[in-house]
Design a protein around this motif. Sequence first.
Motif, PDB file in Angstrom:
ATOM      1  N   GLN A  79       0.844  -1.189   0.000  1.00 34.92           N
ATOM      2  CA  GLN A  79       0.000   0.000   0.000  1.00 34.92           C
ATOM      3  C   GLN A  79       0.885   1.246   0.000  1.00 34.92           C
ATOM      4  OE1 GLN A  79      -3.368   0.028  -0.227  1.00 34.92           O
ATOM      5  NE2 GLN A  79      -3.257  -2.185  -0.427  1.00 34.92           N
ATOM      6  N   LEU A  80       1.621   1.444  -1.070  1.00 35.62           N
ATOM      7  CA  LEU A  80       2.566   2.549  -1.114  1.00 35.62           C
ATOM      8  C   LEU A  80       1.892   3.905  -0.986  1.00 35.62           C
ATOM      9  CD1 LEU A  80       5.084   1.321  -3.828  1.00 35.62           C
ATOM     10  CD2 LEU A  80       5.274   1.187  -1.347  1.00 35.62           C
ATOM     11  N   THR A  81       0.605   3.993  -1.312  1.00 39.01           N
ATOM     12  CA  THR A  81      -0.098   5.271  -1.191  1.00 39.01           C
ATOM     13  C   THR A  81      -0.260   5.683   0.266  1.00 39.01           C
ATOM     14  OG1 THR A  81      -2.235   4.152  -1.269  1.00 39.01           O
ATOM     15  CG2 THR A  81      -1.369   4.996  -3.351  1.00 39.01           C
ATOM     16  N   GLU A  82      -0.016   4.769   1.196  1.00 35.93           N
ATOM     17  CA  GLU A  82      -0.095   5.100   2.620  1.00 35.93           C
ATOM     18  C   GLU A  82       1.172   5.778   3.121  1.00 35.93           C
ATOM     19  OE1 GLU A  82      -1.029   1.675   4.944  1.00 35.93           O
ATOM     20  OE2 GLU A  82      -2.873   1.275   3.858  1.00 35.93           O
ATOM     21  N   TYR A  83       2.175   5.924   2.250  1.00 35.04           N
ATOM     22  CA  TYR A  83       3.459   6.480   2.654  1.00 35.04           C
ATOM     23  C   TYR A  83       3.844   7.648   1.764  1.00 35.04           C
ATOM     24  CZ  TYR A  83       3.900   2.100   5.210  1.00 35.04           C
ATOM     25  OH  TYR A  83       3.681   1.044   6.051  1.00 35.04           O
ATOM     26  N   ARG A  84       4.623   8.549   2.344  1.00 32.60           N
ATOM     27  CA  ARG A  84       5.196   9.648   1.582  1.00 32.60           C
ATOM     28  C   ARG A  84       6.556   9.988   2.185  1.00 32.60           C
ATOM     29  NH1 ARG A  84       1.601  14.887   3.563  1.00 32.60           N
ATOM     30  NH2 ARG A  84       2.472  14.987   5.667  1.00 32.60           N
ATOM     31  N   ILE A  85       7.333  10.775   1.460  1.00 27.61           N
ATOM     32  CA  ILE A  85       8.656  11.184   1.928  1.00 27.61           C
ATOM     33  C   ILE A  85       8.664  12.694   2.114  1.00 27.61           C
ATOM     34  CG2 ILE A  85      11.090  11.369   1.289  1.00 27.61           C
ATOM     35  CD1 ILE A  85      10.734   8.709  -0.230  1.00 27.61           C
ATOM     36  N   LEU A  86       9.194  13.118   3.242  1.00 26.97           N
ATOM     37  CA  LEU A  86       9.374  14.536   3.522  1.00 26.97           C
ATOM     38  C   LEU A  86      10.856  14.853   3.349  1.00 26.97           C
ATOM     39  CD1 LEU A  86       8.463  17.307   4.562  1.00 26.97           C
ATOM     40  CD2 LEU A  86       8.710  16.418   6.895  1.00 26.97           C
ATOM     41  N   PHE A  87      11.150  15.761   2.413  1.00 28.90           N
ATOM     42  CA  PHE A  87      12.519  16.188   2.157  1.00 28.90           C
ATOM     43  C   PHE A  87      12.525  17.685   1.912  1.00 28.90           C
ATOM     44  CE2 PHE A  87      15.779  16.976  -1.242  1.00 28.90           C
ATOM     45  CZ  PHE A  87      16.871  16.946  -0.405  1.00 28.90           C
ATOM     46  N   LYS A  88      13.263  18.418   2.728  1.00 29.86           N
ATOM     47  CA  LYS A  88      13.368  19.881   2.616  1.00 29.86           C
ATOM     48  C   LYS A  88      11.999  20.546   2.512  1.00 29.86           C
ATOM     49  CE  LYS A  88      17.998  20.335   0.768  1.00 29.86           C
ATOM     50  NZ  LYS A  88      18.836  20.951  -0.245  1.00 29.86           N
ATOM     51  N   ASP A  89      11.116  20.219   3.448  1.00 28.70           N
ATOM     52  CA  ASP A  89       9.774  20.815   3.535  1.00 28.70           C
ATOM     53  C   ASP A  89       8.908  20.543   2.313  1.00 28.70           C
ATOM     54  OD1 ASP A  89      10.325  21.881   6.069  1.00 28.70           O
ATOM     55  OD2 ASP A  89      11.238  23.670   5.180  1.00 28.70           O
ATOM     56  N   THR A  90       9.237  19.522   1.536  1.00 30.99           N
ATOM     57  CA  THR A  90       8.456  19.139   0.365  1.00 30.99           C
ATOM     58  C   THR A  90       8.052  17.678   0.507  1.00 30.99           C
ATOM     59  OG1 THR A  90       9.712  20.700  -0.984  1.00 30.99           O
ATOM     60  CG2 THR A  90       8.462  19.019  -2.156  1.00 30.99           C
ATOM     61  N   PHE A  91       6.808  17.378   0.135  1.00 33.43           N
ATOM     62  CA  PHE A  91       6.303  16.015   0.228  1.00 33.43           C
ATOM     63  C   PHE A  91       6.392  15.320  -1.133  1.00 33.43           C
ATOM     64  CE2 PHE A  91       3.921  18.366   3.504  1.00 33.43           C
ATOM     65  CZ  PHE A  91       4.413  17.698   4.611  1.00 33.43           C
ATOM     66  N   TYR A  92       6.860  14.081  -1.099  1.00 32.11           N
ATOM     67  CA  TYR A  92       6.972  13.246  -2.291  1.00 32.11           C
ATOM     68  C   TYR A  92       6.174  11.973  -2.036  1.00 32.11           C
ATOM     69  CZ  TYR A  92      10.802  16.355  -3.532  1.00 32.11           C
ATOM     70  OH  TYR A  92      11.552  17.464  -3.843  1.00 32.11           O
ATOM     71  N   TYR A  93       5.264  11.659  -2.927  1.00 37.14           N
ATOM     72  CA  TYR A  93       4.394  10.495  -2.772  1.00 37.14           C
ATOM     73  C   TYR A  93       5.008   9.306  -3.507  1.00 37.14           C
ATOM     74  CZ  TYR A  93       1.424  13.891  -0.678  1.00 37.14           C
ATOM     75  OH  TYR A  93       0.959  14.859   0.168  1.00 37.14           O
ATOM     76  N   ILE A  94       5.169   8.209  -2.798  1.00 40.13           N
ATOM     77  CA  ILE A  94       5.904   7.057  -3.302  1.00 40.13           C
ATOM     78  C   ILE A  94       5.152   6.365  -4.437  1.00 40.13           C
ATOM     79  CG2 ILE A  94       6.867   4.805  -2.678  1.00 40.13           C
ATOM     80  CD1 ILE A  94       7.361   5.954   0.134  1.00 40.13           C
ATOM     81  N   GLU A  95       5.860   6.175  -5.540  1.00 41.15           N
ATOM     82  CA  GLU A  95       5.315   5.501  -6.715  1.00 41.15           C
ATOM     83  C   GLU A  95       5.822   4.065  -6.821  1.00 41.15           C
ATOM     84  OE1 GLU A  95       3.305   6.878  -9.389  1.00 41.15           O
ATOM     85  OE2 GLU A  95       2.887   8.396  -7.884  1.00 41.15           O
ATOM     86  N   SER A  96       7.111   3.855  -6.526  1.00 43.78           N
ATOM     87  CA  SER A  96       7.665   2.506  -6.610  1.00 43.78           C
ATOM     88  C   SER A  96       8.787   2.337  -5.598  1.00 43.78           C
ATOM     89  CB  SER A  96       8.171   2.202  -8.025  1.00 43.78           C
ATOM     90  OG  SER A  96       9.286   3.009  -8.331  1.00 43.78           O
ATOM     91  N   PHE A  97       9.066   1.083  -5.321  1.00 38.63           N
ATOM     92  CA  PHE A  97      10.011   0.699  -4.277  1.00 38.63           C
ATOM     93  C   PHE A  97      10.790  -0.498  -4.800  1.00 38.63           C
ATOM     94  CE2 PHE A  97      11.193  -1.622  -0.504  1.00 38.63           C
ATOM     95  CZ  PHE A  97      11.448  -0.649   0.446  1.00 38.63           C
ATOM     96  N   ASP A  98      12.122  -0.412  -4.825  1.00 43.87           N
ATOM     97  CA  ASP A  98      12.933  -1.483  -5.404  1.00 43.87           C
ATOM     98  C   ASP A  98      14.069  -1.871  -4.464  1.00 43.87           C
ATOM     99  OD1 ASP A  98      14.279  -3.268  -7.067  1.00 43.87           O
ATOM    100  OD2 ASP A  98      15.120  -1.692  -8.334  1.00 43.87           O
ATOM    101  N   ASN A  99      13.986  -3.066  -3.879  1.00 46.73           N
ATOM    102  CA  ASN A  99      15.085  -3.636  -3.108  1.00 46.73           C
ATOM    103  C   ASN A  99      16.065  -4.147  -4.163  1.00 46.73           C
ATOM    104  OD1 ASN A  99      16.834  -5.104  -1.514  1.00 46.73           O
ATOM    105  ND2 ASN A  99      15.248  -6.271  -0.474  1.00 46.73           N
ATOM    106  N   ILE A 100      17.111  -3.380  -4.449  1.00 43.51           N
ATOM    107  CA  ILE A 100      17.980  -3.622  -5.600  1.00 43.51           C
ATOM    108  C   ILE A 100      18.568  -5.035  -5.549  1.00 43.51           C
ATOM    109  CG2 ILE A 100      20.057  -2.873  -6.816  1.00 43.51           C
ATOM    110  CD1 ILE A 100      19.375  -0.035  -5.867  1.00 43.51           C
ATOM    111  N   GLN A 101      18.245  -5.804  -6.577  1.00 42.58           N
ATOM    112  CA  GLN A 101      18.679  -7.181  -6.755  1.00 42.58           C
ATOM    113  C   GLN A 101      18.368  -8.067  -5.540  1.00 42.58           C
ATOM    114  OE1 GLN A 101      22.839  -6.745  -7.748  1.00 42.58           O
ATOM    115  NE2 GLN A 101      22.368  -6.214  -9.869  1.00 42.58           N
ATOM    116  N   TYR A 102      17.426  -7.661  -4.722  1.00 45.95           N
ATOM    117  CA  TYR A 102      17.013  -8.404  -3.522  1.00 45.95           C
ATOM    118  C   TYR A 102      18.200  -8.789  -2.641  1.00 45.95           C
ATOM    119  CZ  TYR A 102      12.329  -8.542  -5.387  1.00 45.95           C
ATOM    120  OH  TYR A 102      11.098  -8.172  -5.864  1.00 45.95           O
TER     121      TYR A 102
END
Length: 114
Positions: A79-102
């Motif tokens: 449920q990535l829409t339940e998460y967001r990233i706060l960076f320098k007072d700006t919100f970024y909504y997560i679109e994808s998540f990749d554990n690189i090469q697992y």
Amino acid sequence: MKINPGDLRHKIIIQKHTQSTDFVGNSILEWIDFKTTYAQINNLYGDEYWKAAAHNQQNTVTFLVRWTKDLDILMNNKQLTEYRILFKDTFYYIESFDNIQYKNKLVKIKAVNK
């Protein structure tokens, strides 16, 4: 993929969307801090930028962070829409998540500033 630890120098906060109740029992939707970490941050460029622009998502940013069990929980939640990233007072909504090469070493998170 190896990374210089000094490249993970930008502090970010991953927040989770939760529902709670106030003192009279009203439902409140709020963002709470889920994980604070450091990241390497890149804007899209080249072909990746133009592909995102075709979908009006040219404000996409890539966050590269060290893998932790907390991030594994985020990935398994689906449920990535339940998460967001706060960076320098700006919100970024997560679109994808990749554990690189697992390998459980680095995680690449793509997020959009909407």
